[in-house]
Design an enzyme around this catalytic site. Structure first.
Site: not given
Ligand code: ADP
Ligand code: MG
Length: 378
Positions: A123, A228
């Protein structure tokens, strides 16, 4: 969009990275870093550095811009990505790249692989890039900090995310296993499944509802609120198990607005279940149902990660000491290192974070910049 051409990583030399890092450092107090300063920081010859700078611009890791008083270089998003990825690659945590699986307003998510070929999740936080448009004039003297603010905010978000994920994972919470972090990047376990927002059929709706509500309460019992907690930040695995993600905005149950955030999390789940599954229950938790048995917020401090944030802030000269009271409490705090279980420290910590929040009030990750706190401050 957001494509990362990682092959460049292999072609960049040690000197290239030295110059990139020099620009990163220069940006702490210069909006644009002149070539001469870059050469000085990198401790390389001016002529050589100019050539390297040009090349880095060609790869779009740096941009060259004309300022009011002088021209200079700044790190691009991609340049910052490469600095972090270089470190993660050297540690063997991220050795190859796959597809982008998520795009948030504030993050890009990729499938990557480690040196054992296992698929994991990367991420990249992207905060505060456009937020200074409506900054107040009284903050004009912070102008030079604008350029560094996105680096700094994204880094804080990643650090917080990693710290909370680790604290939760260590306690057996259903969260991805945290693997590593550097700058604005967090590496974690890849969840096999999809976000709850894409789920239209559930085996046992009531059971999932209870699981999620219990999770909110359990977080509270450990001293934290997700803030959130919604269908976009709850993943459902292929076997139907909920996994909570997205932690930078987590707050302490000691936060002045804690009850409101707690109840909003609960409401998000209730609203979603009603809307999506036509499911309503009279049973839902309130803030008073929390019985604190643990203080995750304290532990993330004790682990040294928060100290890292503080040191970073100090280094960036970003923590504004707004009045004597804050100053006193901060220095008192510095003198007594091991008061980490004292509730006062939680308050001091929140004050530090809040003063940072008001400094960067237009960032969008909601509780990194807590609008309500800012209103009071201004
Ligand atoms: P943001 O802070 O931009 O909202 P998130 O952490 O919520 O970021 O992640 C955005 C999207 O990425 C999630 O809705 C999911 O679909 C995907 N995602 C995030 N972390 C994971 C993970 N560990 N494994 C699989 N998909 C993930
Ligand atoms: Mg998110």
């Amino acid at each position: 969009m957001g494509k990362l051409n990682v092959t460049i990583l292999r072609y960049l030399t040690g000197e290239d990275f030295r110059v990139l890092t020099a620009i990163e450092m220069g940006m702490k107090n210069h909006e644009l870093v002149p070539a001469s300063l870059a050469a000085q920081i990198a401790n390389l010859r001016y002529g050589g550095v100019q050539k390297l700078l040009k090349e880095l611009c060609r790869h779009r890791l740096l941009s060259y811009e004309r300022g009011k008083n002088y021209d200079g270089y700044r790190l691009t998003n991609t340049g910052y990505d490469y600095l972090a990825l270089k470190v993660l690659a050297r540690r063997g945590t991220v050795t190859s790249f796959g597809n982008q699986i998520g795009v948030g307003k504030e993050s890009n998510i990729y499938i990557v692989a480690n040196d054992e070929g296992e698929s994991i999740c990367l991420k990249l936080h992207r905060l505060g890039r456009t937020c200074f448009r409506n900054i107040k004039s009284k903050r004009d003297y912070h102008q030079h900090r604008k350029s560094a603010s996105w680096l700094y905010l994204s880094r804080i978000a990643a650090t917080r995310e990693y710290a909370y994920m680790k604290a939760l994972y260590d306690r057996g919470f259903p969260v991805p296993k945290p693997i590593d972090f550097n700058r604005h990047c967090v590496v974690m376990e890849l969840v096999e499944g999809g976000p709850l927002c894409g789920v239209y059929k559930v085996g046992n709706v009531g059971l999932l509802y209870d699981e999620l509500m219990n999770l909110i309460v359990k977080l509270g019992n450990h001293g934290v609120i997700h803030s959130d907690f919604n269908e976009f930040n709850i993943m459902i695995t292929n076997s139907g198990k909920p996994i909570l993600i997205d932690f930078p905005q987590m707050i302490s149950t000691e936060h002045v607005e804690a009850a409101a955030y707690f109840e909003r999390d609960v409401k998000c789940v209730r609203d979603f279940f009603k809307r999506r599954f036509g499911y309503e229950s009279e049973l839902y938790p309130t803030f008073h149902d929390i019985s604190r048995e643990d203080y995750i917020d304290v532990e993330t401090k004790a682990s040294g990660i928060t100290k890292q944030i503080k040191d970073f802030l100090k280094e960036m000269d970003m923590v504004e000491v707004e009045d004597e009271e804050t100053e006193d409490e901060c220095s008192e705090n510095a003198n007594e290192e091991d008061r980490s279980t004292d509730e006062n420290e939680i308050n001091v910590q929140l004050q530090v974070e809040n003063s940072v929040r008001s400094e960067f009030m237009c960032t969008s990750k909601e509780t990194l910049v807590n609008a309500k706190v800012n209103e009071k401050k201004d």
